[in-house]
Design a protein around this motif. Structure first.
Motif, PDB file in Angstrom:
ATOM      1  N   LEU A  30     144.120  89.646  98.671  1.00  0.00           N
ATOM      2  CA  LEU A  30     142.830  90.163  99.044  1.00  0.00           C
ATOM      3  C   LEU A  30     141.707  89.313  98.147  1.00  0.00           C
ATOM      4  O   LEU A  30     140.839  88.575  98.899  1.00  0.00           O
ATOM      5  N   GLU A  31     142.091  89.432  97.115  1.00  0.00           N
ATOM      6  CA  GLU A  31     141.068  88.719  96.066  1.00  0.00           C
ATOM      7  C   GLU A  31     141.087  87.237  96.306  1.00  0.00           C
ATOM      8  O   GLU A  31     139.886  86.666  96.162  1.00  0.00           O
ATOM      9  N   TRP A  32     142.206  86.932  96.458  1.00  0.00           N
ATOM     10  CA  TRP A  32     142.362  85.459  96.649  1.00  0.00           C
ATOM     11  C   TRP A  32     141.519  85.025  97.854  1.00  0.00           C
ATOM     12  O   TRP A  32     140.812  83.946  97.872  1.00  0.00           O
ATOM     13  N   PHE A  33     141.560  85.694  98.871  1.00  0.00           N
ATOM     14  CA  PHE A  33     140.959  85.224 100.084  1.00  0.00           C
ATOM     15  C   PHE A  33     139.446  85.566 100.045  1.00  0.00           C
ATOM     16  O   PHE A  33     138.597  84.917 100.737  1.00  0.00           O
ATOM     17  N   ARG A  34     139.301  86.516  99.199  1.00  0.00           N
ATOM     18  CA  ARG A  34     137.476  86.455  98.866  1.00  0.00           C
ATOM     19  C   ARG A  34     137.190  85.563  98.342  1.00  0.00           C
ATOM     20  O   ARG A  34     136.067  85.015  98.487  1.00  0.00           O
ATOM     21  N   ASN A  35     137.944  84.907  97.324  1.00  0.00           N
ATOM     22  CA  ASN A  35     137.129  83.894  96.684  1.00  0.00           C
ATOM     23  C   ASN A  35     137.339  82.626  97.485  1.00  0.00           C
ATOM     24  O   ASN A  35     136.614  81.757  97.454  1.00  0.00           O
ATOM     25  N   TYR A  36     138.313  82.522  98.383  1.00  0.00           N
ATOM     26  CA  TYR A  36     138.605  81.211  99.404  1.00  0.00           C
ATOM     27  C   TYR A  36     137.372  81.411 100.263  1.00  0.00           C
ATOM     28  O   TYR A  36     136.992  80.094 100.627  1.00  0.00           O
ATOM     29  N   CYS A  37     136.801  82.422 100.596  1.00  0.00           N
ATOM     30  CA  CYS A  37     135.605  82.376 101.339  1.00  0.00           C
ATOM     31  C   CYS A  37     134.343  82.246 100.719  1.00  0.00           C
ATOM     32  O   CYS A  37     133.253  81.768 101.471  1.00  0.00           O
ATOM     33  N   LYS A  38     134.151  82.177  99.378  1.00  0.00           N
ATOM     34  CA  LYS A  38     133.001  81.778  98.894  1.00  0.00           C
ATOM     35  C   LYS A  38     132.783  80.440  98.911  1.00  0.00           C
ATOM     36  O   LYS A  38     133.472  79.636  98.785  1.00  0.00           O
ATOM     37  N   LEU A  39     131.257  80.067  98.862  1.00  0.00           N
ATOM     38  CA  LEU A  39     130.803  78.772  99.234  1.00  0.00           C
ATOM     39  C   LEU A  39     130.960  78.035  97.797  1.00  0.00           C
ATOM     40  O   LEU A  39     130.511  78.782  96.664  1.00  0.00           O
ATOM     41  N   ILE A  40     131.489  76.765  97.543  1.00  0.00           N
ATOM     42  CA  ILE A  40     131.481  76.182  96.485  1.00  0.00           C
ATOM     43  C   ILE A  40     130.266  75.474  96.059  1.00  0.00           C
ATOM     44  O   ILE A  40     129.685  74.855  97.182  1.00  0.00           O
ATOM     45  N   PRO A  41     129.435  75.524  95.021  1.00  0.00           N
ATOM     46  CA  PRO A  41     127.927  75.186  94.903  1.00  0.00           C
ATOM     47  C   PRO A  41     128.078  73.486  94.496  1.00  0.00           C
ATOM     48  O   PRO A  41     128.028  73.218  93.547  1.00  0.00           O
ATOM     49  N   TYR A  42     128.323  72.561  95.538  1.00  0.00           N
ATOM     50  CA  TYR A  42     128.228  71.422  95.361  1.00  0.00           C
ATOM     51  C   TYR A  42     126.990  70.398  95.067  1.00  0.00           C
ATOM     52  O   TYR A  42     125.988  71.073  95.266  1.00  0.00           O
ATOM     53  N   GLU A  43     127.186  69.809  93.979  1.00  0.00           N
ATOM     54  CA  GLU A  43     126.193  68.910  93.428  1.00  0.00           C
ATOM     55  C   GLU A  43     126.142  67.572  94.182  1.00  0.00           C
ATOM     56  O   GLU A  43     127.123  66.748  93.904  1.00  0.00           O
ATOM     57  N   VAL A  44     125.439  67.199  94.981  1.00  0.00           N
ATOM     58  CA  VAL A  44     125.166  65.921  95.689  1.00  0.00           C
ATOM     59  C   VAL A  44     125.196  64.821  94.658  1.00  0.00           C
ATOM     60  O   VAL A  44     124.159  64.775  93.944  1.00  0.00           O
ATOM     61  N   LYS A  45     125.864  63.911  94.435  1.00  0.00           N
ATOM     62  CA  LYS A  45     126.084  62.602  93.625  1.00  0.00           C
ATOM     63  C   LYS A  45     125.889  61.319  94.246  1.00  0.00           C
ATOM     64  O   LYS A  45     126.216  61.175  95.529  1.00  0.00           O
ATOM     65  N   SER A  46     125.763  60.300  93.546  1.00  0.00           N
ATOM     66  CA  SER A  46     125.684  58.822  94.181  1.00  0.00           C
ATOM     67  C   SER A  46     126.359  58.028  93.209  1.00  0.00           C
ATOM     68  O   SER A  46     126.446  58.104  91.997  1.00  0.00           O
ATOM     69  N   VAL A  47     127.266  57.296  94.173  1.00  0.00           N
ATOM     70  CA  VAL A  47     128.089  56.240  93.406  1.00  0.00           C
ATOM     71  C   VAL A  47     127.120  55.101  92.415  1.00  0.00           C
ATOM     72  O   VAL A  47     127.446  54.598  91.409  1.00  0.00           O
ATOM     73  N   LYS A  48     125.983  55.029  92.773  1.00  0.00           N
ATOM     74  CA  LYS A  48     124.713  54.452  92.105  1.00  0.00           C
ATOM     75  C   LYS A  48     124.784  55.010  90.572  1.00  0.00           C
ATOM     76  O   LYS A  48     124.478  54.110  89.664  1.00  0.00           O
ATOM     77  N   ASP A  49     125.060  55.999  90.318  1.00  0.00           N
ATOM     78  CA  ASP A  49     125.097  56.777  88.929  1.00  0.00           C
ATOM     79  C   ASP A  49     126.317  56.307  88.427  1.00  0.00           C
ATOM     80  O   ASP A  49     126.499  57.150  87.065  1.00  0.00           O
ATOM     81  N   SER A  50     127.378  55.771  88.772  1.00  0.00           N
ATOM     82  CA  SER A  50     128.642  55.667  88.224  1.00  0.00           C
ATOM     83  C   SER A  50     128.874  54.263  87.712  1.00  0.00           C
ATOM     84  O   SER A  50     127.803  53.412  87.839  1.00  0.00           O
TER      85      SER A  50
END
Length: 290
Positions: A30-50
């Motif tokens: 149950l705890e695994w599924f609750r965590n699975y449902c949480k949104l991951i706070p993605y940071e949008v990045k650009s290849v230009k910064d690599s």
């Protein structure tokens, strides 16, 4: 009929639970599924910064669409991927009870929508009654509905994106030609991926499109299997030390066997640089753009 269908749904849900929660103790599910449902706070990045340049040979595929800015596997996510200039877009697909291929990652709708349905036991009209309640910026999209595979192909054609379609769980093999027919209808380039080697073998019988065997960890057995299928490669989990450690020894082993590699899901510019430099061309990502 309702009781019969309810029993089937319950049985399917039990099987799904076994697959999704495999290896997890009962008290932790149950705890695994609750965590699975949480949104991951993605940071949008650009290849230009690599440190990568135009001379480096790689392409970016939007994982479940541009899910960092719109709910995954939805039409807005694929529209946003097209607008962002992704080379390709990836989706997961299931076939409804009445024969409509729809796009969704999980076999049940619980995580993403306002009601729970087993997709393969539901009609398309039944699924259309559900609305998305989870996903990045979901509030921007009023009564967002499930996306069809046909709409996915149509959107990829609109933006010139290459389609990557994941075949799920050894299901509906007898209907695979329907997928190829939809691809041909819109004249798009496509790659097909699956964790099941049997799916790869069956799909090769009806298309000459590139195929990739999905693996968590690269193994000698997976390499040997992929070598038996024409125009097939290995798509690996780049977030596992097994695959990327020791100067990407396992990835290099795939290339030495004459097979191409793809990777999922890379959200780190530093890691992407490493993977591209060791020869992986196809990078699936949630948040890195050009």
């Amino acid at each position: 009929m309702f009781i019969k269908n309810a029993a089937k749904a319950a049985a399917s849900a039990a099987l799904i639970g076994t697959a999704v929660y495999g290896g997890i103790k009962a008290g932790e599910k149950l705890e695994w599924f609750r965590n699975y449902c949480k949104l991951i706070p993605y940071e949008v990045k650009s290849v230009k910064d690599s440190t990568l340049t135009d001379e480096d040979d790689f392409v970016l595929t939007a994982h479940r669409g541009f899910r960092a800015v719109a709910p995954e596997n939805t039409l807005p996510a694929y529209e946003e991927a097209g607008k962002a200039g992704y080379w390709g877009a990836e989706c997961d697909t299931y076939r409804t009870r009445d024969g409509v291929w729809v796009v969704h990652h999980d076999p049940i709708t619980t995580r993403m929508m306002d009601k729970t349905r087993v997709i393969e036991l539901s009609s398309y009209d039944e699924l259309l009654k559900l609305n998305y309640t989870n996903g990045h910026n979901v509030d921007k999209y009023n009564e967002l509905k499930i996306c069809t595979l046909e709409d996915f192909f149509k959107t990829c054609a609109k933006y010139g994106m290459t389609c990557t379609v994941e075949l799920k769980y050894n299901r509906n093999r007898q209907y695979y030609q329907e997928i190829i027919d939809l691809q041909n209808k819109y004249g798009v380039e496509a790659t097909y991926i699956a964790f099941s080697f049997e799916d790869i073998v069956d799909f090769r019988k009806i298309t000459d499109a590139p195929l990739f065997l999905l693996v968590d960890e690269i193994t000698d057995d997976a390499i040997a299997k992929a070598k038996t299928v024409e125009n097939c490669g290995i798509s690996y989990n780049c977030n596992l030390e097994h695959n990327t450690g020791n100067d990407c020894a396992w990835i290099r082993k795939v290339h030495e066997a004459g097979l191409p590699t793809a990777t999922w899901t890379c959200d780190s510019l530093e890691l992407m640089e490493k993977l591209v430099r060791c020869g992986t061309k196809y990078i699936t990502t949630n948040c890195i753009t050009y």
